[in-house]
Write a protein that holds these residues in place. Structure first.
Motif, PDB file in Angstrom:
ATOM      1  N   CYS A 146      -2.292   8.899   3.958  1.00  0.00           N
ATOM      2  CA  CYS A 146      -2.754   8.205   2.757  1.00  0.00           C
ATOM      3  C   CYS A 146      -3.289   6.822   3.108  1.00  0.00           C
ATOM      4  CB  CYS A 146      -1.603   8.116   1.752  1.00  0.00           C
ATOM      5  SG  CYS A 146      -1.834   6.879   0.477  1.00  0.00           S
ATOM      6  N   LEU A 147      -2.569   6.107   3.980  1.00  0.00           N
ATOM      7  CA  LEU A 147      -3.003   4.751   4.353  1.00  0.00           C
ATOM      8  C   LEU A 147      -4.389   4.765   4.993  1.00  0.00           C
ATOM      9  CD1 LEU A 147       0.244   3.181   5.902  1.00  0.00           C
ATOM     10  CD2 LEU A 147      -0.835   2.589   3.725  1.00  0.00           C
ATOM     11  N   LEU A 148      -4.691   5.845   5.693  1.00  0.00           N
ATOM     12  CA  LEU A 148      -5.967   5.919   6.399  1.00  0.00           C
ATOM     13  C   LEU A 148      -7.126   6.248   5.460  1.00  0.00           C
ATOM     14  CD1 LEU A 148      -5.115   7.647   9.801  1.00  0.00           C
ATOM     15  CD2 LEU A 148      -4.867   5.284   9.104  1.00  0.00           C
ATOM     16  N   THR A 149      -6.821   6.840   4.307  1.00  0.00           N
ATOM     17  CA  THR A 149      -7.908   7.261   3.421  1.00  0.00           C
ATOM     18  C   THR A 149      -7.952   6.485   2.103  1.00  0.00           C
ATOM     19  OG1 THR A 149      -6.463   9.017   2.643  1.00  0.00           O
ATOM     20  CG2 THR A 149      -8.086   9.631   4.303  1.00  0.00           C
ATOM     21  N   ALA A 150      -6.825   5.860   1.713  1.00  0.00           N
ATOM     22  CA  ALA A 150      -6.760   5.197   0.404  1.00  0.00           C
ATOM     23  C   ALA A 150      -7.744   4.038   0.332  1.00  0.00           C
ATOM     24  CB  ALA A 150      -5.341   4.712   0.140  1.00  0.00           C
ATOM     25  N   LYS A 151      -8.233   3.783  -0.866  1.00  0.00           N
ATOM     26  CA  LYS A 151      -9.123   2.633  -1.065  1.00  0.00           C
ATOM     27  C   LYS A 151      -8.278   1.438  -1.467  1.00  0.00           C
ATOM     28  CE  LYS A 151     -13.352   5.055  -2.074  1.00  0.00           C
ATOM     29  NZ  LYS A 151     -14.207   5.624  -3.110  1.00  0.00           N
ATOM     30  N   GLU A 209       0.828  -1.208   0.000  1.00  0.00           N
ATOM     31  CA  GLU A 209       0.000   0.000   0.000  1.00  0.00           C
ATOM     32  C   GLU A 209       0.863   1.258   0.000  1.00  0.00           C
ATOM     33  OE1 GLU A 209      -0.436  -2.641   1.831  1.00  0.00           O
ATOM     34  OE2 GLU A 209      -2.563  -3.190   1.899  1.00  0.00           O
ATOM     35  N   ILE A 210       1.936   1.233   0.810  1.00  0.00           N
ATOM     36  CA  ILE A 210       2.797   2.418   0.911  1.00  0.00           C
ATOM     37  C   ILE A 210       3.430   2.719  -0.453  1.00  0.00           C
ATOM     38  CG2 ILE A 210       4.959   3.310   1.906  1.00  0.00           C
ATOM     39  CD1 ILE A 210       4.180   1.810   4.507  1.00  0.00           C
ATOM     40  N   ILE A 211       3.895   1.656  -1.121  1.00  0.00           N
ATOM     41  CA  ILE A 211       4.606   1.870  -2.387  1.00  0.00           C
ATOM     42  C   ILE A 211       3.614   2.131  -3.535  1.00  0.00           C
ATOM     43  CG2 ILE A 211       6.129   0.790  -4.089  1.00  0.00           C
ATOM     44  CD1 ILE A 211       7.359  -0.737  -1.635  1.00  0.00           C
ATOM     45  N   LYS A 212       2.590   1.252  -3.642  1.00  0.00           N
ATOM     46  CA  LYS A 212       1.721   1.342  -4.829  1.00  0.00           C
ATOM     47  C   LYS A 212       0.618   2.389  -4.699  1.00  0.00           C
ATOM     48  CE  LYS A 212       2.655  -2.967  -7.026  1.00  0.00           C
ATOM     49  NZ  LYS A 212       2.217  -4.306  -7.418  1.00  0.00           N
ATOM     50  N   CYS A 257       0.322   4.778  -2.124  1.00  0.00           N
ATOM     51  CA  CYS A 257       0.695   6.069  -1.533  1.00  0.00           C
ATOM     52  C   CYS A 257       1.987   6.636  -2.125  1.00  0.00           C
ATOM     53  CB  CYS A 257       0.840   5.928  -0.011  1.00  0.00           C
ATOM     54  SG  CYS A 257      -0.646   5.283   0.780  1.00  0.00           S
ATOM     55  N   HIS A 258       2.632   5.870  -2.987  1.00  0.00           N
ATOM     56  CA  HIS A 258       3.881   6.312  -3.619  1.00  0.00           C
ATOM     57  C   HIS A 258       4.871   6.815  -2.581  1.00  0.00           C
ATOM     58  CE1 HIS A 258       1.561   5.793  -7.240  1.00  0.00           C
ATOM     59  NE2 HIS A 258       0.658   6.648  -6.775  1.00  0.00           N
ATOM     60  N   GLY A 259       4.923   6.123  -1.458  1.00  0.00           N
ATOM     61  CA  GLY A 259       5.842   6.519  -0.388  1.00  0.00           C
ATOM     62  C   GLY A 259       6.940   5.492  -0.207  1.00  0.00           C
ATOM     63  N   SER A 260       7.641   5.616   0.909  1.00  0.00           N
ATOM     64  CA  SER A 260       8.733   4.693   1.201  1.00  0.00           C
ATOM     65  C   SER A 260       8.503   4.067   2.572  1.00  0.00           C
ATOM     66  CB  SER A 260      10.065   5.452   1.191  1.00  0.00           C
ATOM     67  OG  SER A 260      11.010   4.771   1.985  1.00  0.00           O
ATOM     68  N   THR A 261       8.828   2.785   2.693  1.00  0.00           N
ATOM     69  CA  THR A 261       8.637   2.109   3.982  1.00  0.00           C
ATOM     70  C   THR A 261       9.653   2.603   5.006  1.00  0.00           C
ATOM     71  OG1 THR A 261       9.964   0.294   3.120  1.00  0.00           O
ATOM     72  CG2 THR A 261       7.579  -0.007   3.112  1.00  0.00           C
ATOM     73  N   LYS A 262      10.627   3.380   4.549  1.00  0.00           N
ATOM     74  CA  LYS A 262      11.589   3.948   5.506  1.00  0.00           C
ATOM     75  C   LYS A 262      11.010   5.176   6.198  1.00  0.00           C
ATOM     76  CE  LYS A 262      15.741   2.174   3.360  1.00  0.00           C
ATOM     77  NZ  LYS A 262      16.790   2.440   2.382  1.00  0.00           N
ATOM     78  N   GLU A 263       9.995   5.752   5.580  1.00  0.00           N
ATOM     79  CA  GLU A 263       9.336   6.906   6.203  1.00  0.00           C
ATOM     80  C   GLU A 263       7.840   6.632   6.277  1.00  0.00           C
ATOM     81  OE1 GLU A 263      11.996  10.737   5.008  1.00  0.00           O
ATOM     82  OE2 GLU A 263      10.707   9.924   3.448  1.00  0.00           O
ATOM     83  N   THR A 264       7.517   5.600   7.039  1.00  0.00           N
ATOM     84  CA  THR A 264       6.131   5.150   7.108  1.00  0.00           C
ATOM     85  C   THR A 264       5.178   6.268   7.525  1.00  0.00           C
ATOM     86  OG1 THR A 264       7.047   3.074   7.868  1.00  0.00           O
ATOM     87  CG2 THR A 264       4.673   3.302   7.974  1.00  0.00           C
ATOM     88  N   SER A 265       5.616   7.076   8.493  1.00  0.00           N
ATOM     89  CA  SER A 265       4.680   8.051   9.062  1.00  0.00           C
ATOM     90  C   SER A 265       4.189   9.047   8.014  1.00  0.00           C
ATOM     91  CB  SER A 265       5.306   8.785  10.242  1.00  0.00           C
ATOM     92  OG  SER A 265       6.169   9.797   9.800  1.00  0.00           O
ATOM     93  N   LYS A 266       5.025   9.286   6.983  1.00  0.00           N
ATOM     94  CA  LYS A 266       4.606  10.206   5.924  1.00  0.00           C
ATOM     95  C   LYS A 266       3.459   9.631   5.106  1.00  0.00           C
ATOM     96  CE  LYS A 266       8.344  13.232   4.709  1.00  0.00           C
ATOM     97  NZ  LYS A 266       9.178  13.617   3.563  1.00  0.00           N
ATOM     98  N   SER A 267       3.398   8.309   5.025  1.00  0.00           N
ATOM     99  CA  SER A 267       2.340   7.669   4.239  1.00  0.00           C
ATOM    100  C   SER A 267       1.093   7.416   5.068  1.00  0.00           C
ATOM    101  CB  SER A 267       2.843   6.342   3.667  1.00  0.00           C
ATOM    102  OG  SER A 267       3.913   6.568   2.787  1.00  0.00           O
ATOM    103  N   VAL A 268       1.159   7.685   6.373  1.00  0.00           N
ATOM    104  CA  VAL A 268       0.023   7.346   7.239  1.00  0.00           C
ATOM    105  C   VAL A 268      -1.284   8.026   6.808  1.00  0.00           C
ATOM    106  CG1 VAL A 268      -0.909   7.568   9.574  1.00  0.00           C
ATOM    107  CG2 VAL A 268       1.355   6.608   9.230  1.00  0.00           C
TER     108      VAL A 268
END
Lengths: 230, 139
Positions: B118-123, B100-103, B105-116
């Motif tokens: 998105c993770l809470l709202t993404a479908k 989910e983070i990569i695909k 939210c286009h984020g990085s698992t090294k900075e999980t909190s930045k993707s949070v």
């Protein structure tokens, strides 16, 4: 008839047990302690940050101590003392009562739940982009003003340490400052216990370029870097 | 019959605590409140001067087990364990939400909190990932 009586007793027991459970659940209120604030109240108050003045905390500390030592004859009375860091009033703030042991920075068990609530708020998604300042205050209690600055600083430090060490909130996200009675929460009533509260302020956004890593990542990153150093 | 009811009554009284044990991971505030409730008296009596510190307070409570109430003895490790689990849950998010983070939210698992956010709202977020964000306290 006997069976009925037994039934009644059993039911009474059940009722008593329910009452006991209810009383146990509400006991902090019964004992007159302030209930821990709701996580979402903390989150709502502190997430309303757009921008604010820059604070140089290390530079503020000696300034506050210095003023607390002033003993001039023209010193204004406590309620007319100008706040030492007026900028603090420009940040989103949440005031929280935390019970400390007398004259120490030791947080009493009565306030453990509140400490946990603050930690729950800090890891909640809406507050993740922000960094905070923990501000310790004091009322006018007859002690030397300098002693009150020192105690309020140690208490603010203690709150920060519990959040960082026990609940592993990233150390980069929290600073602490004690203002003693150089700045009151309720300026009009310097002797009020309201002034013994701890204030939590949202003071900055975690910068985008070099973000303060999330707590979990921060600890693993720290481990990695310490391994490298070895 | 009466015995049966007694057992039922005991079960009914125990049910909330059983349900509690089945809860995934306690919030920090529930864990801290449990510690104060179980061992508050012991902390005030034997650990005065020790702050809410996972290592020092746990050490002090275990050192004073012989004078602790049965309630404290039985429960004092639970809150520390729960706090640890909730902290560990933040690390779990990176793994449970990797895709989910990569695909999404286009984020990085090294900075999980930045993707949070998105993770809470993404479908299309997996159940595992959703549970991980709940356990970590992000939701």
């Amino acid at each position: 008839m006997r069976v009925l009586l037994r039934d009644l007793r059993l039911r009474d027991l059940g009722l008593l047990a329910t009452f006991a459970a209810v009383i146990a659940a509400t006991s902090p209120a019964v004992r007159g302690q302030a209930a821990a604030p709701a996580r979402d109240d903390i989150v709502n108050a502190l997430s309303k940050f757009e921008s604010g003045p820059e604070l140089d905390i290390p530079a503020l500390k000696p300034k506050i101590i210095e003023r607390s030592r002033s003993r001039g004859k023209n010193e204004p009375e406590a309620s007319k003392r100008p706040p030492i860091v007026p900028e603090l009033r420009e940040f989103p703030t949440f005031n929280v009562p935390i019970q400390f042991d007398v004259d120490t920075p030791i947080i009493l068990p009565e306030s453990y739940e509140t400490m946990g609530r603050i930690a729950d708020a800090f890891v909640n998604a809406p507050l993740l982009p922000f960094s905070f300042l923990i501000v310790g205050h004091s009322d006018t209690n007859g002690k030397a003003r300098e002693a009150n600055v020192i105690l309020s600083q140690r208490r603010a430090d203690a709150v920060r340490e519990v959040l960082v060490n026990t609940f592993k909130i990233s150390a980069k996200r929290i600073q602490s400052l004690g203002v003693g009675e150089e700045q009151f929460i309720d300026q009009a009533k310097p002797a009020s216990p309201v002034n013994l509260q701890i204030q939590i302020l949202t003071v900055a956004k975690v910068p985008d370029q070099q973000p303060a890593a999330p707590p979990a990542a921060a600890t693993t990153a720290a481990k990695k870097s310490s391994k490298k150093k070895k | 019959m009466v015995r049966g009811r007694k057992i039922l009554l005991i079960l009914a009284l125990a049910a909330p605590s059983l349900a509690h044990a089945a809860d995934p991971i306690m919030t920090f505030s529930d864990a801290a409140a449990l510690l104060a409730k179980s061992c508050g008296a012991e902390i005030s009596a034997n650990c005065r001067g020790v702050n809410l510190d996972a290592n020092r307070l746990k050490e002090c409570l275990s050192r004073n087990q012989d004078v602790a109430s049965s309630q404290c003895r039985a429960n004092f490790l639970v809150p520390f364990d729960q706090i640890q689990k909730r902290i560990a849950a933040r690390v779990t998010v990176a793994g449970a939400c990797r895709l989910e983070i990569i695909k999404l939210c286009h984020g990085s698992t090294k900075e999980t909190s930045k993707s949070v956010p998105c993770l809470l709202t993404a479908k299309g977020v997996s159940r595992n990932c959703t549970q991980a964000t709940i356990d970590a306290g992000y939701r």
